[in-house]
Write a protein that holds these residues in place. Sequence first.
Motif, mmCIF file in Angstrom:
data_model
loop_
_atom_site.group_PDB
_atom_site.id
_atom_site.type_symbol
_atom_site.label_atom_id
_atom_site.label_comp_id
_atom_site.label_asym_id
_atom_site.label_seq_id
_atom_site.Cartn_x
_atom_site.Cartn_y
_atom_site.Cartn_z
ATOM 1 N N ILE A 181 0.836 -1.205 0.000
ATOM 2 C CA ILE A 181 0.000 0.000 0.000
ATOM 3 C C ILE A 181 0.869 1.253 0.000
ATOM 4 O O ILE A 181 0.592 2.232 -0.728
ATOM 5 C CB ILE A 181 -0.958 -0.007 1.210
ATOM 6 N N PHE A 182 1.939 1.237 0.792
ATOM 7 C CA PHE A 182 2.834 2.398 0.837
ATOM 8 C C PHE A 182 3.498 2.638 -0.515
ATOM 9 O O PHE A 182 3.578 3.788 -0.992
ATOM 10 C CB PHE A 182 3.900 2.185 1.915
ATOM 11 N N ILE A 183 3.974 1.570 -1.164
ATOM 12 C CA ILE A 183 4.625 1.725 -2.472
ATOM 13 C C ILE A 183 3.620 2.222 -3.509
ATOM 14 O O ILE A 183 3.930 3.115 -4.322
ATOM 15 C CB ILE A 183 5.243 0.388 -2.909
ATOM 16 N N THR A 184 2.401 1.690 -3.472
ATOM 17 C CA THR A 184 1.370 2.121 -4.420
ATOM 18 C C THR A 184 1.029 3.593 -4.234
ATOM 19 O O THR A 184 0.960 4.359 -5.210
ATOM 20 C CB THR A 184 0.112 1.265 -4.253
ATOM 21 N N LEU A 185 0.829 4.005 -2.982
ATOM 22 C CA LEU A 185 0.509 5.412 -2.721
ATOM 23 C C LEU A 185 1.688 6.324 -3.052
ATOM 24 O O LEU A 185 1.485 7.446 -3.542
ATOM 25 C CB LEU A 185 0.099 5.585 -1.257
ATOM 26 N N PHE A 186 2.892 5.863 -2.807
ATOM 27 C CA PHE A 186 4.070 6.662 -3.132
ATOM 28 C C PHE A 186 4.152 6.931 -4.636
ATOM 29 O O PHE A 186 4.414 8.065 -5.073
ATOM 30 C CB PHE A 186 5.327 5.938 -2.650
ATOM 31 N N ILE A 187 3.910 5.895 -5.435
ATOM 32 C CA ILE A 187 3.933 6.067 -6.892
ATOM 33 C C ILE A 187 2.779 6.962 -7.351
ATOM 34 O O ILE A 187 2.952 7.828 -8.225
ATOM 35 C CB ILE A 187 3.864 4.697 -7.589
ATOM 36 N N LEU A 188 1.600 6.776 -6.751
ATOM 37 C CA LEU A 188 0.454 7.595 -7.128
ATOM 38 C C LEU A 188 0.676 9.064 -6.800
ATOM 39 O O LEU A 188 0.357 9.953 -7.610
ATOM 40 C CB LEU A 188 -0.803 7.086 -6.425
ATOM 41 N N PHE A 189 1.231 9.340 -5.638
ATOM 42 C CA PHE A 189 1.456 10.730 -5.245
ATOM 43 C C PHE A 189 2.537 11.397 -6.090
ATOM 44 O O PHE A 189 2.500 12.607 -6.312
ATOM 45 C CB PHE A 189 1.839 10.813 -3.776
ATOM 46 N N LEU A 235 -7.589 14.300 -4.577
ATOM 47 C CA LEU A 235 -7.058 13.124 -5.262
ATOM 48 C C LEU A 235 -6.266 12.236 -4.311
ATOM 49 O O LEU A 235 -6.356 11.005 -4.377
ATOM 50 C CB LEU A 235 -6.187 13.551 -6.441
ATOM 51 N N GLN A 236 -5.479 12.831 -3.443
ATOM 52 C CA GLN A 236 -4.674 12.044 -2.515
ATOM 53 C C GLN A 236 -5.557 11.278 -1.532
ATOM 54 O O GLN A 236 -5.289 10.104 -1.230
ATOM 55 C CB GLN A 236 -3.708 12.960 -1.775
ATOM 56 N N ILE A 237 -6.615 11.907 -1.046
ATOM 57 C CA ILE A 237 -7.545 11.202 -0.155
ATOM 58 C C ILE A 237 -8.249 10.080 -0.897
ATOM 59 O O ILE A 237 -8.395 8.957 -0.378
ATOM 60 C CB ILE A 237 -8.569 12.194 0.436
ATOM 61 N N PHE A 238 -8.655 10.349 -2.147
ATOM 62 C CA PHE A 238 -9.333 9.318 -2.943
ATOM 63 C C PHE A 238 -8.405 8.144 -3.218
ATOM 64 O O PHE A 238 -8.814 6.979 -3.090
ATOM 65 C CB PHE A 238 -9.821 9.930 -4.259
ATOM 66 N N PHE A 239 -7.143 8.409 -3.589
ATOM 67 C CA PHE A 239 -6.202 7.334 -3.877
ATOM 68 C C PHE A 239 -5.908 6.514 -2.621
ATOM 69 O O PHE A 239 -5.744 5.292 -2.701
ATOM 70 C CB PHE A 239 -4.904 7.909 -4.440
ATOM 71 N N THR A 240 -5.824 7.166 -1.474
ATOM 72 C CA THR A 240 -5.570 6.450 -0.225
ATOM 73 C C THR A 240 -6.715 5.493 0.101
ATOM 74 O O THR A 240 -6.496 4.309 0.400
ATOM 75 C CB THR A 240 -5.370 7.445 0.924
ATOM 76 N N ILE A 241 -7.934 5.996 0.017
ATOM 77 C CA ILE A 241 -9.095 5.145 0.289
ATOM 78 C C ILE A 241 -9.190 4.026 -0.751
ATOM 79 O O ILE A 241 -9.468 2.859 -0.421
ATOM 80 C CB ILE A 241 -10.376 5.989 0.301
ATOM 81 N N PHE A 242 -8.935 4.365 -2.020
ATOM 82 C CA PHE A 242 -9.019 3.387 -3.099
ATOM 83 C C PHE A 242 -8.008 2.259 -2.902
ATOM 84 O O PHE A 242 -8.340 1.075 -3.060
ATOM 85 C CB PHE A 242 -8.779 4.090 -4.439
ATOM 86 N N ALA A 243 -6.761 2.603 -2.527
ATOM 87 C CA ALA A 243 -5.727 1.591 -2.329
ATOM 88 C C ALA A 243 -6.062 0.681 -1.156
ATOM 89 O O ALA A 243 -5.931 -0.557 -1.250
ATOM 90 C CB ALA A 243 -4.374 2.269 -2.113
#
Length: 244
Positions: A200-208, A217-225
């Motif tokens: 999850i951390f790697i996915t969010l890091f790449i997304l951000f 967008l950051q809140i949405f990506f966090t919830i989505f992941a």
Amino acid sequence: MYPHLIYFYSLELGFRLFYIFISFCLCLIVSSFNIYNIIFFETYPFLKFASKKFIVTNVMDLFDVICLLFFSKSFFFCFPYVMFQLYKFNSSSWYVYQCAFFKKSIKLAFAFSLGIFVFIHIGLLPSILQFLTKWELNTDSIISIFVEFRLINYVKWVLTFRYFISSLSFFIFLIFFQLWFLLSIEQIYFLIKYYRKIFIFITLFILFLATPPDGFLQIFFTIFAFVIFEIVFLFVCYKLSNIN
């Protein structure tokens, strides 16, 4: 022998790239005859709940919008054909089970990402835009706020948001699909249980890194992941309990 093989494979690759280029040009031509339908399709999430106006502050904005829509739609409709040409180019050196695995994984991943694409365009984007436009203030007070969208900014944001989520879902599904068949259910359970937070951390890091620093967008990506990984973990637990 090897120079001849390199020559023939290079020639075949050149022909297949030429076919892809021709199909892309044909998609551009078809899009040019349906520009009004394409613009209506892209503005549908905004016009679904309210009759609003778009602002065009520069004549070149219309040209930029048309180019963005032309190329985005052409890339979208050429993608299955690109996958087909990739499959045909590699099928001569693959085993039968590799060809079947590639076709099945690409079809399921594309169907999954297409479902996400439709959900975002019909359900998610209208809700987001409706929420944002509710900040409009039109009272008898000193300050009056009217929300209007610039057409170029709206198209860029919608295309970026929708295609990025769809592409991300395509690759995530493709990776999980391959892991599901290449690893045993016990290995998948072990990886998700003990390394879920790292994934999850790697996915969010790449997304951000890949998206602009927008709070929504950051809140949405966090919830989505978190939701995606929890659903996958729940499904793995269900399959493991049925096996045992």
